[in-house]
Design an enzyme around this catalytic site. Structure first.
Site, PDB file in Angstrom:
ATOM      1  N   ASP A   1     -59.270  19.648  52.838  1.00 29.64           N
ATOM      2  CA  ASP A   1     -60.183  19.116  51.825  1.00 29.64           C
ATOM      3  C   ASP A   1     -59.459  18.660  50.560  1.00 29.64           C
ATOM      4  O   ASP A   1     -58.340  19.082  50.289  1.00 29.64           O
ATOM      5  CB  ASP A   1     -61.177  20.205  51.400  1.00 29.64           C
ATOM      6  CG  ASP A   1     -62.228  20.473  52.459  1.00 29.64           C
ATOM      7  OD1 ASP A   1     -62.044  20.036  53.610  1.00 29.64           O
ATOM      8  OD2 ASP A   1     -63.228  21.145  52.127  1.00 29.64           O
ATOM      9  N   ASP A   2     -60.164  17.864  49.790  1.00 26.69           N
ATOM     10  CA  ASP A   2     -59.847  17.524  48.385  1.00 26.69           C
ATOM     11  C   ASP A   2     -58.742  16.486  48.206  1.00 26.69           C
ATOM     12  O   ASP A   2     -58.464  16.094  47.079  1.00 26.69           O
ATOM     13  CB  ASP A   2     -59.490  18.768  47.544  1.00 26.69           C
ATOM     14  CG  ASP A   2     -60.658  19.738  47.426  1.00 26.69           C
ATOM     15  OD1 ASP A   2     -61.737  19.432  47.952  1.00 26.69           O
ATOM     16  OD2 ASP A   2     -60.472  20.812  46.819  1.00 26.69           O
TER      17      ASP A   2
ATOM     18  N   HIS B   1     -65.685  13.927  51.598  1.00 29.28           N
ATOM     19  CA  HIS B   1     -65.902  15.148  50.801  1.00 29.28           C
ATOM     20  C   HIS B   1     -66.600  14.736  49.498  1.00 29.28           C
ATOM     21  O   HIS B   1     -66.442  15.391  48.490  1.00 29.28           O
ATOM     22  CB  HIS B   1     -64.563  15.822  50.538  1.00 29.28           C
ATOM     23  CG  HIS B   1     -64.644  17.241  50.073  1.00 29.28           C
ATOM     24  ND1 HIS B   1     -65.562  18.149  50.573  1.00 29.28           N
ATOM     25  CD2 HIS B   1     -63.908  17.938  49.145  1.00 29.28           C
ATOM     26  CE1 HIS B   1     -65.374  19.322  49.973  1.00 29.28           C
ATOM     27  NE2 HIS B   1     -64.396  19.210  49.099  1.00 29.28           N
TER      28      HIS B   1
ATOM     29  N   HIS C   1     -66.525  15.271  43.909  1.00 29.19           N
ATOM     30  CA  HIS C   1     -66.495  16.725  44.076  1.00 29.19           C
ATOM     31  C   HIS C   1     -67.498  17.435  43.163  1.00 29.19           C
ATOM     32  O   HIS C   1     -67.222  18.495  42.582  1.00 29.19           O
ATOM     33  CB  HIS C   1     -65.081  17.286  43.841  1.00 29.19           C
ATOM     34  CG  HIS C   1     -64.799  18.538  44.624  1.00 29.19           C
ATOM     35  ND1 HIS C   1     -65.144  19.790  44.177  1.00 29.19           N
ATOM     36  CD2 HIS C   1     -64.236  18.723  45.839  1.00 29.19           C
ATOM     37  CE1 HIS C   1     -64.774  20.688  45.077  1.00 29.19           C
ATOM     38  NE2 HIS C   1     -64.227  20.066  46.103  1.00 29.19           N
TER      39      HIS C   1
ATOM     40  N   TYR D   1     -67.905  22.778  47.893  1.00 31.45           N
ATOM     41  CA  TYR D   1     -68.281  24.203  47.811  1.00 31.45           C
ATOM     42  C   TYR D   1     -69.238  24.606  48.936  1.00 31.45           C
ATOM     43  O   TYR D   1     -69.775  25.714  48.912  1.00 31.45           O
ATOM     44  CB  TYR D   1     -68.931  24.533  46.455  1.00 31.45           C
ATOM     45  CG  TYR D   1     -68.233  23.885  45.283  1.00 31.45           C
ATOM     46  CD1 TYR D   1     -67.001  24.374  44.849  1.00 31.45           C
ATOM     47  CD2 TYR D   1     -68.770  22.784  44.640  1.00 31.45           C
ATOM     48  CE1 TYR D   1     -66.331  23.769  43.791  1.00 31.45           C
ATOM     49  CE2 TYR D   1     -68.111  22.175  43.587  1.00 31.45           C
ATOM     50  CZ  TYR D   1     -66.903  22.670  43.160  1.00 31.45           C
ATOM     51  OH  TYR D   1     -66.243  22.066  42.122  1.00 31.45           O
TER      52      TYR D   1
ATOM     53  N   HIS E   1     -56.640  23.113  52.140  1.00 31.63           N
ATOM     54  CA  HIS E   1     -56.629  22.057  51.121  1.00 31.63           C
ATOM     55  C   HIS E   1     -55.252  21.415  51.080  1.00 31.63           C
ATOM     56  O   HIS E   1     -54.270  22.124  50.776  1.00 31.63           O
ATOM     57  CB  HIS E   1     -56.999  22.634  49.757  1.00 31.63           C
ATOM     58  CG  HIS E   1     -58.378  23.243  49.731  1.00 31.63           C
ATOM     59  ND1 HIS E   1     -58.636  24.500  50.244  1.00 31.63           N
ATOM     60  CD2 HIS E   1     -59.561  22.741  49.303  1.00 31.63           C
ATOM     61  CE1 HIS E   1     -59.935  24.749  50.109  1.00 31.63           C
ATOM     62  NE2 HIS E   1     -60.527  23.708  49.549  1.00 31.63           N
TER      63      HIS E   1
END
Ligand code: NI
Length: 277
Positions: A86-87, A137, A141, A178, A228
């Site tokens: 992720d991210d 994603h 965010h 989240y 991540h």
């Protein structure tokens, strides 16, 4: 200038193009130089624009033949696990992760932020070319369950526009930041939502040992592992993670490959935590 003067100058010395122009119209030379300069400038500009629009040209793409689809090759008789990151993408860490996955011949799913993908189109493109899956994603965010429905739709759509711009198609899967979901998120996300079964807490403990501990405690056939790719320590852990899981009888699949293997049809707006047989 008289005719006799012209003919005598022709006989003694043939003037070059610019000298002729100088004699007739001194400013013509300047115009000619400007026009040629403008043509060169426009050509350079066009070259630059076309380079920007086609990230494939800017990067060294791994040959596509390298990754035979895992589902066609090694999934038979294997337990399956989906690595997810992720991210990202991050110019500092993601290319190294792609190199590692390439060397280990493993595939993963990247839940990318539109806001980062936009500035790293070459990495997004390479991930897909290397056989990985790129999913959304969201754009910025945000905690989607805490913002108005209209803002959810705006964020989700903005991210999808980035993926369409880079890859020619929207992301088929999403992971809300989240794992935060409410009815508005379900209504506006537009794709199935993929959460996780193994939280490695890689962002918190930043060590291979810790990532391995959480993984080996919780992993099962069909599990989705959350990591991540923006943390160097998470990337550092990947070779050990891959080697250890393979030794334990696991093979790696993208989320879509895992879904196909399990004959599941996903529903937009629904959430999934893993795909046990
Ligand atoms: Ni996130």
């Amino acid at each position: 200038m008289s005719t006799s003067a012209k003919s005598s100058s022709k006989k003694t010395k043939k003037p070059g193009l610019f000298r002729r122009l100088d004699i007739c119209f001194p400013w013509l030379k300047l115009i000619a130089v400007c026009v040629i300069g403008l043509i060169i400038l426009l050509d350079l500009l066009d070259f630059t624009i076309s380079k920007t629009r086609d990230p494939y040209d800017k990067i060294k793409i791994a040959p596509m033949a390298k990754h035979v689809r895992v589902s066609e090759r090694t999934l038979e008789g294997k337990k399956i696990v989906a690595l997810t990151f992720d991210d990202g993408p991050s110019a500092e860490t993601t290319p190294r992760l792609l190199d590692i996955l390439y060397q280990k011949d493993a595939v993963a799913t990247f839940f990318m932020l539109g806001s980062r993908a936009r500035y790293n189109p070459d990495i997004v493109f390479r991930a897909v070319k290397d056989g990985h899956e790129v999913a959304s994603h969201t754009m910025y965010h945000q905690n989607l369950a805490r913002i108005p429905a209209g803002a959810i739709a705006d964020d989700v759509n903005e991210a999808q526009a980035v993926f369409r711009e880079i890859l020619g198609q929207s992301a088929a899967l999403s992971r809300p930041p989240y794992g935060s979901i409410n009815d508005h998120v379900r209504a506006h996300i537009g794709t199935p939502m993929i959460l996780w079964s193994v939280d490695t807490l890689d962002w918190k403990h930043k060590s291979t040992e810790s990532i391995m501990g959480y993984t080996l405690d919780q992993v099962y056939d069909g599990a989705i592992i959350l990591m991540h790719d923006i943390h160097p320590t998470s990337v550092d852990a990947v070779p050990t993670l891959i080697d250890t899981l393979r030794a334990d009888g696991y093979e790696f699949a993208t989320i879509s490959e895992l879904i196909a293997k399990r004959n599941i049809t996903l529903v937009p707006g629904a959430s999934y935590y893993g795909f046990a047989p």
